[in-house]
Write a protein that holds these residues in place. Structure first.
Motif, mmCIF file in Angstrom:
data_model
loop_
_atom_site.group_PDB
_atom_site.id
_atom_site.type_symbol
_atom_site.label_atom_id
_atom_site.label_comp_id
_atom_site.label_asym_id
_atom_site.label_seq_id
_atom_site.Cartn_x
_atom_site.Cartn_y
_atom_site.Cartn_z
ATOM 1 N N PRO A 76 17.397 4.243 -30.509
ATOM 2 C CA PRO A 76 17.480 5.595 -31.061
ATOM 3 C C PRO A 76 18.908 5.940 -31.471
ATOM 4 C CG PRO A 76 16.296 5.592 -28.970
ATOM 5 C CD PRO A 76 16.914 4.245 -29.118
ATOM 6 N N THR A 134 13.379 12.620 -29.145
ATOM 7 C CA THR A 134 14.129 11.642 -29.929
ATOM 8 C C THR A 134 13.993 11.880 -31.430
ATOM 9 O OG1 THR A 134 13.611 10.069 -28.198
ATOM 10 C CG2 THR A 134 14.568 9.175 -30.213
ATOM 11 N N ALA A 135 12.776 12.150 -31.843
ATOM 12 C CA ALA A 135 12.583 12.304 -33.287
ATOM 13 C C ALA A 135 11.304 13.088 -33.587
ATOM 14 C CB ALA A 135 12.512 10.947 -33.966
ATOM 15 N N ASN A 146 12.118 4.695 -34.976
ATOM 16 C CA ASN A 146 11.037 5.642 -34.728
ATOM 17 C C ASN A 146 9.722 5.296 -35.417
ATOM 18 O OD1 ASN A 146 12.329 7.687 -32.988
ATOM 19 N ND2 ASN A 146 13.754 7.769 -34.714
ATOM 20 N N GLY A 205 15.743 12.915 -36.923
ATOM 21 C CA GLY A 205 16.305 12.561 -35.624
ATOM 22 C C GLY A 205 17.772 12.925 -35.589
ATOM 23 N N LEU A 258 8.369 12.653 -30.951
ATOM 24 C CA LEU A 258 8.493 11.358 -30.285
ATOM 25 C C LEU A 258 9.599 11.455 -29.247
ATOM 26 C CD1 LEU A 258 8.429 8.708 -33.171
ATOM 27 C CD2 LEU A 258 6.544 9.378 -31.682
ATOM 28 N N HIS A 283 9.817 0.812 -34.193
ATOM 29 C CA HIS A 283 10.147 0.613 -32.778
ATOM 30 C C HIS A 283 10.819 -0.725 -32.532
ATOM 31 C CE1 HIS A 283 8.146 4.330 -31.754
ATOM 32 N NE2 HIS A 283 7.192 3.965 -32.585
#
Lengths: 408, 217
Positions: A77, A234-235, A70, A58, A101, A73
């Motif tokens: 982020p 995001t990742a 990630n 990320g 993701l 959760h």
């Protein structure tokens, strides 16, 4: 009349003493049990949730945050990564598979994750009803999400920006529920899964249009052609192709790209080390409580023997054997510790249940799951009772009936 | 029924040995054991009741030599054959009257006999106290419960150690009457150790205790 009703009458005669001793032990035992249950379930859940993920990639920031955000959760982020760079990494020779993701929105505190079908497969999620997400803005709900939001198949909702309820609502686009998953016992239960494209769609401000070169079919997002370079996710969740990747890939990502790679195994181990010292301190306190309560039970028995000198002698004169007196005192000590241990186990599970209720049942902890160690605690409690009644019982055993009853 | 012969007892660390006179008591021959305070009445009573074990001589009760029983046999012997009454009632305070009586059968290893408990309490005029706490009783009532407890197991011999010395004349008379009545009803022989002169006229048989102290060489 039996030895049990006799012991019960003695315990009942001093209700406050008895209650205090039981409560003190319960407290100690419940802390031990709570630590045991929570750490066991946490470890289990961490293992379940990180299974099949070798590396999380990320934006640069805290590696622990990257993992917490990630995989579990629970954190925010670290930022976004460029889709083009992510795609390049997905095609790297040391990468076996990569799952994208895209985070950013939520509905009633449940995160909406733009991802691929591989993500659901990672957690062996199965459908309870409906279908997987196929079209843009289609979503499939995790089991907890479906249960708590009361969303139905075919229902629609607006997402809120951000990962809490406070963000502004995206009123212009509606998600549509096409499927609901069975419970998996993993994070997926608390997630709303959709396409990466849906997340982009919701956030599109309109002006973003293709001004780009040749279309490029993406490995990460099948059926999507990369037209401009501004798209972000995001990742990435990576799986290594071979063991060499474990050595080379993280270093490559951390030094050669402006992305960050974090290993779930390493970061969670680090997390448990931090938690471990806290656990040790609490455990120490719990054992101290148990020790004090054992001491208190011992003192109570020892003192009451002085008051019961005549009772003991009279029982012997009526035909009770020495062993019977011994066992009546032991029974008294053991019943106290047994009640305390049972109370402690009960208290621990009730406290855990209350805690889970208060945070809204999203933790995935099972409050009434029993562990074999709890049986050991119970046996330990019985032995503790034996231990602290040993000396008083021995005194009862040695009661000199003639001396006591002759009154000198 | 009771036969005492050549009994001697030495307390640990004592410099003299107590020697007791020989005597026999027939079944149903309620007797009084008279003597000075500190003259060895309690010691002799405890020797006969198996609370102490004599080091020499023979104590026969229903043909059993008490002096030769083992510790475990002695426990059982006490439970089955002997009823004990003391100057203080020594009831178990955390139990009710009924539980105190049932405790006697329990510790003696006899089957529970709640009907007998009720029956005896009725005879003692305490039927309404069946479920009372011991602490709610008056001194006289508590002593009567102690008597009831002593006869619960239908003992062959009831040994009473100064049962009346803490009571006034009226209660003394009442208690000794009840004691004799219950002993007769349960076919038990009563042996009362006392220095209470008030009891003399109530017993035909009186044993004057003159224990001799033999100094150790």
């Amino acid at each position: 009349m039996s030895i049990f009703s006799l012991v019960w009458s003695y315990l009942k005669a001093k209700p406050l003493n008895t209650a205090l001793n039981i409560f003190l032990l319960s407290l100690g035992i419940s802390v031990i049990t709570l630590l045991l249950v929570v750490s066991r379930q946490l470890e289990q859940r961490v293992a379940d949730n990180t299974k099949g993920i070798d590396l999380v990639v990320g934006a640069k920031g805290s590696p622990l945050q990257l993992i917490l955000c990630n995989i579990f959760h629970i954190d925010f982020p670290t930022g976004n990564i460029n889709l083009k760079e992510a795609e390049k990494l997905a095609n790297h020779r040391l990468v076996k598979s990569a799952i994208p993701l895209a985070l950013g929105d939520s509905y009633m505190n449940f995160r909406i994750i733009g991802t691929s079908q591989a993500y659901a497969e990672l957690y062996q999620a199965e459908l309870l009803a409906g279908d997987w997400w196929k079209e843009e803005l289609d979503v499939t709900l995790g089991a907890n999400v479906a249960a708590l939001t009361k969303l139905q198949l075919g229902g629609t909702f607006e997402s809120a920006h951000g990962l809490t309820n406070e963000g502004h609502a995206h009123e212009e686009s509606h998600y549509k529920v096409v499927g609901i998953m069975k419970p998996t016992g993993s994070v997926v239960d608390n997630l709303i899964l959709t396409q990466v494209k849906s997340v982009w769609h919701v956030h599109e401000e309109g002006e973003e249009k293709s001004n780009m070169s040749q279309p490029l079919d993406l490995k990460l997002i099948p059926g999507y052609s990369l037209q401009d370079s501004t798209k972000e996710i995001t990742a990435l969740l990576l799986k290594y192709k071979n063991p060499i990747a474990a050595i080379q890939l993280p270093r490559y990502i951390n030094t050669q790209t402006n992305m960050q790679a974090a290993s779930p195994a390493f970061e969670t181990a680090r997390l448990f080390t931090i938690l471990g010292s806290a656990k040790t301190v609490l455990m120490g306190l719990a054992y101290l409580l148990v020790f004090i309560s054992a001491l208190s039970i011992f003192i109570a028995l020892y003192n009451s023997l002085k008051e019961r000198k005549y009772d003991l002698a009279i029982m012997r004169s009526m035909g009770a054997s020495r062993f019977k007196l011994w066992s009546s005192v032991v029974l008294e000590g053991v019943s106290l510790t047994f009640a305390g241990t049972i109370g402690g186990l009960f208290l621990a599970h009730i406290m855990l249940f209350a805690f889970i209720q208060s945070i809204g049942d999203k933790s995935g902890l099972a409050p009434f799951h029993l562990y074999v160690e709890e049986a050991y605690l119970l046996i330990g409690g019985l032995l503790l009772g034996l231990l602290c009644s040993m000396l008083p019982a021995w005194q009862a055993y040695r009661t000199d009936i003639h001396k006591v009853l002759a009154g000198n | 029924m009771v036969s005492v012969k050549d009994i001697q007892y030495t307390y640990p660390k004592a410099t003299t040995t107590m020697r007791f006179p020989d005597f026999d008591i027939k079944a149903g021959e309620h007797s009084l054991l008279l003597g000075e305070s500190g003259g060895g009445k309690t010691t002799l009573l405890h020797l006969i009741g198996g609370l102490l074990q004599s080091q020499q001589g023979k104590i026969e009760l229903d043909g059993v030599n008490v002096a030769a029983l083992s510790a475990v046999q002695l426990d059982q012997f006490r439970g089955k054959k002997i009823g004990l009454i003391f100057q203080k009632n020594h009831l178990i305070n955390t139990l009710t009257v009924k539980q105190n009586l049932l405790a006697a059968t329990y510790f003696a290893g006899n089957p529970a006999a709640p009907e007998r408990a009720v029956e005896i309490l009725e005879e003692l005029g305490l039927a309404d106290k069946l479920n009372s706490k011991v602490t709610e009783l008056s001194v006289g009532q508590a002593q009567r419960v102690a008597i009831a407890r002593a006869v619960m197991n239908k003992p062959a011999l009831i040994l009473a150690d100064e049962p009346t010395s803490a009571l006034d004349d009226k209660n003394c008379d009442k208690v000794i009457s009840l004691l004799l009545k219950l002993a007769n009803h349960s076919w038990a022989t009563l042996l009362v150790a006392t220095h209470d002169q008030r009891l003399k006229e109530r017993f035909n048989r009186q044993i004057e205790l003159k224990s001799t102290q033999i100094p150790h060489p």
